[in-house]
Design an enzyme around this catalytic site. Sequence first.
Site, PDB file in Angstrom:
ATOM      1  CD  GLN A 102      45.746  20.298  43.053  1.00 17.88           C
ATOM      2  OE1 GLN A 102      45.176  20.299  43.960  1.00 17.88           O
ATOM      3  NE2 GLN A 102      45.984  21.361  42.190  1.00 17.88           N
ATOM      4  CD  GLU A 115      39.428  24.566  35.801  1.00 21.20           C
ATOM      5  OE1 GLU A 115      39.430  25.872  35.150  1.00 21.20           O
ATOM      6  OE2 GLU A 115      40.348  24.510  36.664  1.00 21.20           O
ATOM      7  CE1 TYR A 134      37.051  27.628  42.205  1.00 17.24           C
ATOM      8  CE2 TYR A 134      34.912  27.518  41.140  1.00 17.24           C
ATOM      9  CZ  TYR A 134      36.251  27.136  41.202  1.00 17.24           C
ATOM     10  OH  TYR A 134      36.877  26.774  40.159  1.00 17.24           O
ATOM     11  CG  ASN A 154      45.477  31.709  31.965  1.00 17.32           C
ATOM     12  OD1 ASN A 154      46.169  31.573  30.947  1.00 17.32           O
ATOM     13  ND2 ASN A 154      44.416  30.796  31.897  1.00 17.32           N
ATOM     14  NE  ARG A 182      42.241  36.756  33.464  1.00 16.38           N
ATOM     15  CZ  ARG A 182      42.251  35.503  34.287  1.00 16.38           C
ATOM     16  NH1 ARG A 182      41.682  35.676  35.452  1.00 16.38           N
ATOM     17  NH2 ARG A 182      43.171  34.763  34.079  1.00 16.38           N
ATOM     18  CE1 TYR A 188      43.683  40.367  43.912  1.00 16.95           C
ATOM     19  CE2 TYR A 188      41.603  39.300  43.496  1.00 16.95           C
ATOM     20  CZ  TYR A 188      43.065  39.463  43.521  1.00 16.95           C
ATOM     21  OH  TYR A 188      43.773  38.334  42.734  1.00 16.95           O
ATOM     22  CG  ASN A 222      39.414  31.685  33.579  1.00 14.50           C
ATOM     23  OD1 ASN A 222      38.318  31.362  33.495  1.00 14.50           O
ATOM     24  ND2 ASN A 222      39.972  30.249  34.229  1.00 14.50           N
ATOM     25  CE1 TYR A 243      35.025  28.758  36.928  1.00 12.48           C
ATOM     26  CE2 TYR A 243      35.657  30.762  35.782  1.00 12.48           C
ATOM     27  CZ  TYR A 243      35.862  29.528  36.376  1.00 12.48           C
ATOM     28  OH  TYR A 243      37.275  29.336  36.219  1.00 12.48           O
ATOM     29  CD  GLU A 280      40.502  30.564  42.832  1.00 15.80           C
ATOM     30  OE1 GLU A 280      39.553  30.040  42.631  1.00 15.80           O
ATOM     31  OE2 GLU A 280      41.275  30.959  42.020  1.00 15.80           O
TER      32      GLU A 280
END
Length: 285
Positions: free
Chosen positions: A2, A64, A95, A122, A129, A167, A172, A178, A181
């Site tokens: 990016q 990550e 985050y 993903n 999950r 929500y 992941n 961890y 966002e």
Amino acid sequence: GQRFRPQNCSVIYGIPNCRFTTDHSWHMEADAIIVHHKDVSSRPRRLLPGARVPAQRWIWFNLESPSHSPNLRAMNNLFNLTMSYRRDSDIFSPYGELQVLEQPQPFSIPPKSKLVAWVVSNWQTRSRRVKYYQELKRHITVDIYGRNHQPLARDRLLPTLAQYKFYLAFENSQHEDYITEKVWRNALSAGTVPVVLGPPRDNYERFLPPDAFIHVDDFASARDLARYLLELSEDAERYKRYFEWRQWLKPVVVSGWAVRLCQVCRFLQTETRYQVVAKLSKWFL
Ligand SMILES: *[C@@H]1O[C@H](CO)[C@@H](O)[C@H](O)[C@H]1NC(C)=O
Ligand SMILES: *[C@@H]1O[C@H](CO)[C@@H](O)[C@H](O)[C@H]1NC(C)=O
């Protein structure tokens, strides 16, 4: 991969004298070198230095989780500082974070017309999950957005999720600290209640008040969780309690690479730490 423009840290953080470059010909002059794990992990041998300036700090930067950080062992004995979402990093770069408000302010819950949302790109059938969701959806309706599901443009993300009572902030992979966002932006910035799947509850409570979220581990089964969410959605008073903390605390998403560069500069200006991170792979796993 990016691209972004480094910002003036004086303006965004009040830190003067920070200079950044991607021009590698400066590598002998730089006070520090930031290496983003994801951009080097496929070819770590390229990092091996010829000559290395003794006082220069090398900073390993990774957002990550260990499950998605290949080739960690190639990072041993190269770096002086770590920067990640882990609280025990030299440069802690989460985050999101909470700001304490100077004055308590009433928080108005966005109007709710829908029940449970999840944004996922993903999709791994065997992940914890997805398996949890497969069970959950037998007992409660969940609207799914993202790749291969209902499309959701970036600028529609927050207004769309704001309409939902809950929500699914499902990470992941499950690792200490961890907490991404998915909680900070998708749930808290949108003004909905996060249902979290990630590290254990006590880890979340180091970042958020206990009544700011619902943890899947609080329930014996997905069916029990579904039952609780349905009950709560019918009980406005009880639902409101999940927002009481917001009179005092404001969740803030930390986003953008430029801000994180300024965090490095601030650290380098205020701390002089001489060290070698020998077993980085062992620490991060
Ligand atoms: C950054 O901002 C400060 C304060 O506004 C200003 O004095 C300085 O010249 C700026 N630096 C650069 C490189 O633009
Ligand atoms: C940084 O780490 C390198 C590689 O292990 C080491 O040679 C160097 O002395 C360290 N520098 C500082 C400033 O700690």
